[in-house]
Write an enzyme that holds these catalytic residues in place. Structure first.
Site, PDB file in Angstrom:
ATOM      1  N   HIS A  95       3.915  67.730 -50.173  1.00  0.00           N
ATOM      2  CA  HIS A  95       3.361  66.339 -51.000  1.00  0.00           C
ATOM      3  C   HIS A  95       3.323  67.014 -52.137  1.00  0.00           C
ATOM      4  CE1 HIS A  95       1.847  70.461 -52.859  1.00  0.00           C
ATOM      5  NE2 HIS A  95       1.287  71.155 -51.575  1.00  0.00           N
TER       6      HIS A  95
ATOM      7  N   CYS B  85       4.445  75.408 -49.009  1.00  0.00           N
ATOM      8  CA  CYS B  85       4.557  74.170 -49.025  1.00  0.00           C
ATOM      9  C   CYS B  85       5.937  73.343 -50.092  1.00  0.00           C
ATOM     10  CB  CYS B  85       3.349  73.447 -49.582  1.00  0.00           C
ATOM     11  SG  CYS B  85       2.067  73.294 -48.215  1.00  0.00           S
TER      12      CYS B  85
END
Length: 356
Positions: free
Chosen positions: A186, A202
């Site tokens: 992301h 992440c």
């Protein structure tokens, strides 16, 4: 992308350099090493972001250069040459110690590569194969219990359990969900952490990079997460080594130099390469982790020799500025003021051929 870049360049503005390369017909090395000179208001982070380099790459490739105040007319090496991860060259590959993501689109003989932020010390990502299972524009974030507890324990912060879409969302404006629980690729509202250990698992990208990658990646794209601190390649008949700082999370008990030597020998055997290796050079590269792809054959030039011989052209753009500190894609960079671009000519002298 080329037409957009050309048009904006004609208007005198700067577009970040998308790192897309044709796949090599022979070998596994793409890109080139080059150099720029700074003006007085540059930082290494600005220059690195423009050339799709993470903090780890641009700082390690330029030892002795102050990341925040490199100074007027300092020479900065751009280590935009990459040894590709081991095959298969399909889908997305994330190399955690390199802090880079590679995307090999179907039916297109190219590779895109971008820097990423990876997990903080104390966290760990599984080395496995998964896939993209969903994509989100302007995502919300429901904070997992373990992350909420971590903030409370480490920083005494009671962060919200729910973050709505918007500029303050840690997920940024675009997110791709993998098949691993809670793990996304992301954007981020803290882009200057790209190339650092900055997440709870992440993979964080510059907003402009995820904006380019997001539409190219269909749901179902395979994702391979690897730990490859020492990448070995061959380019123009020469064996190369690219060394990143290993993650202690994955390597305990086996000396790093031993792992690198085994990787070199295995690569040469698999590819039927016969070349005399300078093992003292290997030791130095592994010890420095300077992130640059370097030849390691006997009589091959050292990094000092190669970098000194690189001609340097002025880095002509103004800093990103406060507007680029969030999750939105920054505007193209303006040219630096003439007063900031004065005296940027660097004398380049080729080292003596005996200086290896």
């Amino acid at each position: 992308m080329w037409l957009l870049t050309a048009a904006l360049s004609a208007l005198g503005v700067g577009v970040a350099q998308a790192s897309v390369f044709p796949l090599p017909e022979h070998g596994n090395v793409v890109g080139t090493l080059h150099a720029v000179t700074t003006h007085r208001v540059d930082t290494l982070l600005d220059i690195g972001r423009f050339y799709d380099l993470g903090y780890n790459q641009v700082t390690k490739a330029n030892p002795g250069v102050n990341p925040w105040l490199p100074g007027q007319a300092s020479k900065v090496v751009i280590p935009a040459q990459y040894i590709l991860p081991p095959k298969p060259w399909t889908g997305i590959v994330v190399d955690i110690p390199a802090r880079r993501i590679y995307f090999f689109p179907n039916n297109d003989h190219v590779v895109y590569t971008y820097p990423v932020g990876v997990f903080l010390p104390g966290w760990k990502e599984n080395l496995t194969t998964t896939q993209i299972i969903a994509k989100f524009k302007m995502p919300a974030w429901n904070v997992p219990k373990n992350i909420h507890s971590w903030f409370k324990t480490k920083f005494h912060m009671d962060i919200p359990w729910y973050w709505p879409p918007g500029p303050e969302n840690p997920m940024g404006e675009l997110a791709m969900e993998t098949g691993l629980s809670g793990i996304f690729i992301h954007g981020t509202y803290h882009p200057w952490g790209v190339g650092m250990r900055a997440s709870q698992g992440c993979f964080q990208m510059f907003p402009e990079n995820v904006a380019q990658l997001f539409p190219m990646v269909p749901v179902g794209t395979p994702v391979r997460i690897i730990d490859m601190p020492n990448l070995v390649g061959v380019h123009d008949g020469e064996v190369y080594l690219q060394s990143y700082k290993p993650m202690d999370t994955y390597h305990k008990g086996v000396p790093e130099l031993q792992r690198a030597a085994m990787r070199i020998k295995d690569f040469m055997a698999e590819n039927h390469i016969q070349q005399a290796i300078d093992w003292s050079k290997v030791r130095r590269i592994v010890g420095e982790h300077n992130t640059v792809a370097l030849p390691i054959g006997v009589n091959s030039p050292s990094y000092q020799t190669l970098s000194a011989a690189l001609p340097a052209r002025p880095y002509a753009y103004a800093p990103y500025g406060p507007s680029a500190n969030g999750a939105a894609v920054p505007a193209p960079l303006q040219l630096a003021k003439p007063s900031d671009r004065e005296h940027l000519h660097v004398q380049v002298s080729l080292p003596d051929s005996k200086d290896q």
